[in-house]
Write a protein that holds these residues in place. Structure first.
Motif, PDB file in Angstrom:
ATOM      1  N   THR A 152       5.221  -4.646   3.544  1.00  0.00           N
ATOM      2  CA  THR A 152       4.038  -3.822   3.757  1.00  0.00           C
ATOM      3  C   THR A 152       4.442  -2.349   3.845  1.00  0.00           C
ATOM      4  O   THR A 152       5.462  -2.014   4.439  1.00  0.00           O
ATOM      5  CB  THR A 152       3.308  -4.237   5.043  1.00  0.00           C
ATOM      6  OG1 THR A 152       3.084  -5.648   5.023  1.00  0.00           O
ATOM      7  CG2 THR A 152       1.969  -3.533   5.161  1.00  0.00           C
ATOM      8  N   ALA A 190      -5.712   0.900   7.396  1.00  0.00           N
ATOM      9  CA  ALA A 190      -5.151  -0.231   6.673  1.00  0.00           C
ATOM     10  C   ALA A 190      -3.813   0.185   6.100  1.00  0.00           C
ATOM     11  O   ALA A 190      -3.534   1.381   5.959  1.00  0.00           O
ATOM     12  CB  ALA A 190      -6.091  -0.672   5.544  1.00  0.00           C
ATOM     13  N   ILE A 236      -1.109   1.265   3.424  1.00  0.00           N
ATOM     14  CA  ILE A 236      -1.359   2.030   2.195  1.00  0.00           C
ATOM     15  C   ILE A 236      -0.877   1.284   0.962  1.00  0.00           C
ATOM     16  O   ILE A 236      -1.174   1.693  -0.165  1.00  0.00           O
ATOM     17  CB  ILE A 236      -0.728   3.429   2.256  1.00  0.00           C
ATOM     18  CG1 ILE A 236       0.797   3.354   2.376  1.00  0.00           C
ATOM     19  CG2 ILE A 236      -1.316   4.225   3.415  1.00  0.00           C
ATOM     20  CD1 ILE A 236       1.472   4.716   2.268  1.00  0.00           C
ATOM     21  N   GLY A 237      -0.127   0.178   1.170  1.00  0.00           N
ATOM     22  CA  GLY A 237       0.329  -0.575   0.019  1.00  0.00           C
ATOM     23  C   GLY A 237       1.148  -1.784   0.417  1.00  0.00           C
ATOM     24  O   GLY A 237       1.396  -2.043   1.603  1.00  0.00           O
ATOM     25  N   TYR A 238       1.575  -2.504  -0.601  1.00  0.00           N
ATOM     26  CA  TYR A 238       2.377  -3.711  -0.413  1.00  0.00           C
ATOM     27  C   TYR A 238       3.507  -3.699  -1.426  1.00  0.00           C
ATOM     28  O   TYR A 238       3.373  -3.139  -2.523  1.00  0.00           O
ATOM     29  CB  TYR A 238       1.508  -4.960  -0.572  1.00  0.00           C
ATOM     30  CG  TYR A 238       0.387  -5.032   0.446  1.00  0.00           C
ATOM     31  CD1 TYR A 238       0.595  -5.597   1.700  1.00  0.00           C
ATOM     32  CD2 TYR A 238      -0.871  -4.489   0.153  1.00  0.00           C
ATOM     33  CE1 TYR A 238      -0.416  -5.632   2.643  1.00  0.00           C
ATOM     34  CE2 TYR A 238      -1.890  -4.522   1.091  1.00  0.00           C
ATOM     35  CZ  TYR A 238      -1.657  -5.099   2.338  1.00  0.00           C
ATOM     36  OH  TYR A 238      -2.661  -5.120   3.274  1.00  0.00           O
ATOM     37  N   ARG A 254       2.467  -2.097  -4.939  1.00  0.00           N
ATOM     38  CA  ARG A 254       1.022  -1.938  -5.133  1.00  0.00           C
ATOM     39  C   ARG A 254       0.462  -1.030  -4.041  1.00  0.00           C
ATOM     40  O   ARG A 254       0.360  -1.438  -2.883  1.00  0.00           O
ATOM     41  CB  ARG A 254       0.322  -3.297  -5.110  1.00  0.00           C
ATOM     42  CG  ARG A 254       0.743  -4.226  -6.241  1.00  0.00           C
ATOM     43  CD  ARG A 254       0.033  -5.574  -6.158  1.00  0.00           C
ATOM     44  NE  ARG A 254       0.373  -6.418  -7.302  1.00  0.00           N
ATOM     45  CZ  ARG A 254       1.402  -7.268  -7.324  1.00  0.00           C
ATOM     46  NH1 ARG A 254       2.188  -7.358  -6.248  1.00  0.00           N
ATOM     47  NH2 ARG A 254       1.652  -7.982  -8.394  1.00  0.00           N
ATOM     48  N   ILE A 274      -2.742   0.900  -2.440  1.00  0.00           N
ATOM     49  CA  ILE A 274      -4.164   0.574  -2.407  1.00  0.00           C
ATOM     50  C   ILE A 274      -4.993   1.637  -3.110  1.00  0.00           C
ATOM     51  O   ILE A 274      -5.964   1.323  -3.794  1.00  0.00           O
ATOM     52  CB  ILE A 274      -4.644   0.417  -0.942  1.00  0.00           C
ATOM     53  CG1 ILE A 274      -3.809  -0.664  -0.217  1.00  0.00           C
ATOM     54  CG2 ILE A 274      -6.124   0.074  -0.888  1.00  0.00           C
ATOM     55  CD1 ILE A 274      -3.831  -2.016  -0.885  1.00  0.00           C
ATOM     56  N   GLU A 275      -4.616   2.907  -2.932  1.00  0.00           N
ATOM     57  CA  GLU A 275      -5.350   4.004  -3.546  1.00  0.00           C
ATOM     58  C   GLU A 275      -4.378   4.986  -4.163  1.00  0.00           C
ATOM     59  O   GLU A 275      -3.189   4.987  -3.835  1.00  0.00           O
ATOM     60  CB  GLU A 275      -6.225   4.724  -2.505  1.00  0.00           C
ATOM     61  CG  GLU A 275      -7.341   3.883  -1.927  1.00  0.00           C
ATOM     62  CD  GLU A 275      -8.177   4.661  -0.919  1.00  0.00           C
ATOM     63  OE1 GLU A 275      -7.680   5.696  -0.424  1.00  0.00           O
ATOM     64  OE2 GLU A 275      -9.311   4.244  -0.642  1.00  0.00           O
TER      65      GLU A 275
END
Length: 375
Positions: A195, A219, A221-223, A230, A232-233
């Motif tokens: 994460t 949340a 910000i990515g994975y 990835r 998220i934005e």
């Protein structure tokens, strides 16, 4: 004996008496193509500070360990495939448990990171760190490092000698994120347990679980996993206050006062007497505290201390003028920042001589650009 692009052709001809052979280029130990591929890997500077990720088992209990028993170089060498991700340079900044993290180490980290980017030594930086105060180091650096290049902190919840140690995977994925073009412009990040967290929102929420870090009030910000990253934005412009790291430790003294039932003002009066420049209240509920404690905070303001109300609850926003009249008392509120991060921001504001109530409140009003303003 034979050289050039058609050495196999000549070798076959010499061995079997053939006049011709199919031209097959020679394969050398390191062809120019392989050498160029190595040369074009991203450059990542790994700064090691110790922590559980560098821990070794101790016999005092089944899960006992001592932090800082393994060097950063040994950590990096123990992770298969890191050399395929980046050209690594490892430096040992400290080798301590993060419960002993301090202003001096913070300033060394900030100066080394800024120098590495200013002098084009590295494309990204990874910091190995204990988890207890990782969120504080990440937040400090996010306020004083000025670059679009990725800075990624990582650590582990299990020592390097434990069964199913999580450190190697976390370090691999931190380097993976630090080498990604998609990571540029996202500020300081933390990578743990597949994460990616932003420094403002990440908080340690469990004593032992590997998924201890959560992005509270927001949340992740990515994975990330070994095959993919990835976010998220898309990365958005950062609009935080521009602060500089002080040249020397320590940072200005700011005390965290923990609110509780039957509370008086003794801790507050002690902070005033001991020369604190500011107080962060880890208040009950929405940053509230007892009548006696409020009176003590009023005395602190009269003595020139800055007071910021935060909350001990672990999540939620502390807003102005709800149960407490901040305008009347001259207090600021932390909005989403927990007490430990509110303390760091207040220290930096004082060090940067941004000490008017309006300046302090405006600095706390800033929210991560990915989520917008808290007001």
């Amino acid at each position: 004996m034979f050289s050039g692009p058609y050495c196999k052709q000549l070798l076959l001809a010499a061995t079997f008496g053939l006049a011709t052979a199919l031209p097959v280029p020679c394969v050398h130990a390191e062809s120019p193509l392989q050498h160029n591929a190595t040369q074009t890997l991203p450059r990542v500077l790994v700064l090691a500070t110790g922590g559980t990720i560098s821990g070794k088992k101790d016999t005092r209990s089944a899960i006992g360990y001592d932090a800082g028993g393994v060097s950063g170089q040994e950590l990096a060498e123990g992770v298969p495939g890191l050399d395929k991700l980046a050209n690594l340079k490892v430096e040992q900044i400290a080798n301590i448990g993060s419960q002993d993290m301090n202003d001096d180490v913070w300033l060394r980290l900030a100066n080394r990171i800024q120098k590495a980017f200013d002098q084009h030594e590295a494309d990204g930086v990874v910091i190995t760190h204990g988890t207890d105060t990782m969120e504080e180091t990440a937040f400090f650096l996010s306020n004083v490092i000025h670059t679009a290049n990725p800075v990624v902190l990582t650590g582990s919840m299990r020592p390097s000698t434990a069964i199913s140690a999580d450190g190697p995977a976390n370090l691999y994925e931190a380097v993976e994120v630090a080498t990604s073009p998609k990571a540029k412009g996202r500020g300081v990040m933390m990578v743990m347990n597949d994460t990616i967290h932003g420094a403002r929102w990440a908080s340690k929420t469990n004593t032992t679980e590997v998924q201890t870090f959560r992005s509270v009030n927001a949340a992740p910000i990515g994975y990330v996993d070994p095959a993919s990253i990835r976010f998220i934005e898309a990365a958005l412009p950062q609009h935080g206050p521009t602060l500089r790291a002080p040249e020397h430790a320590p940072l200005p003294r700011v005390e965290i006062i923990y609110a509780h039932s039957n509370m008086d003002a003794q801790q507050i009066d002690n902070a005033i007497r001991d020369g604190a420049k500011g107080i962060v209240l880890a208040g009950v509920g929405d940053g509230n505290t007892s009548r006696l404690a409020i009176e003590g905070l009023d005395r602190a303001v009269t003595q020139g201390l800055l007071v910021v109300r935060s909350t001990r609850t672990g999540s939620g926003f502390v807003n102005r003028n709800v149960e407490v009249s901040d305008d009347q008392h001259g207090f600021a509120v932390s909005y989403d920042l927990n007490p430990q991060k509110a303390r760091i921001l207040l220290q930096l504001l004082i060090a940067n001589q941004q000490t008017s109530p309006a300046e302090v409140q405006q600095a706390f009003a800033y929210a991560d650009s990915a989520t917008g303003s808290p007001e």
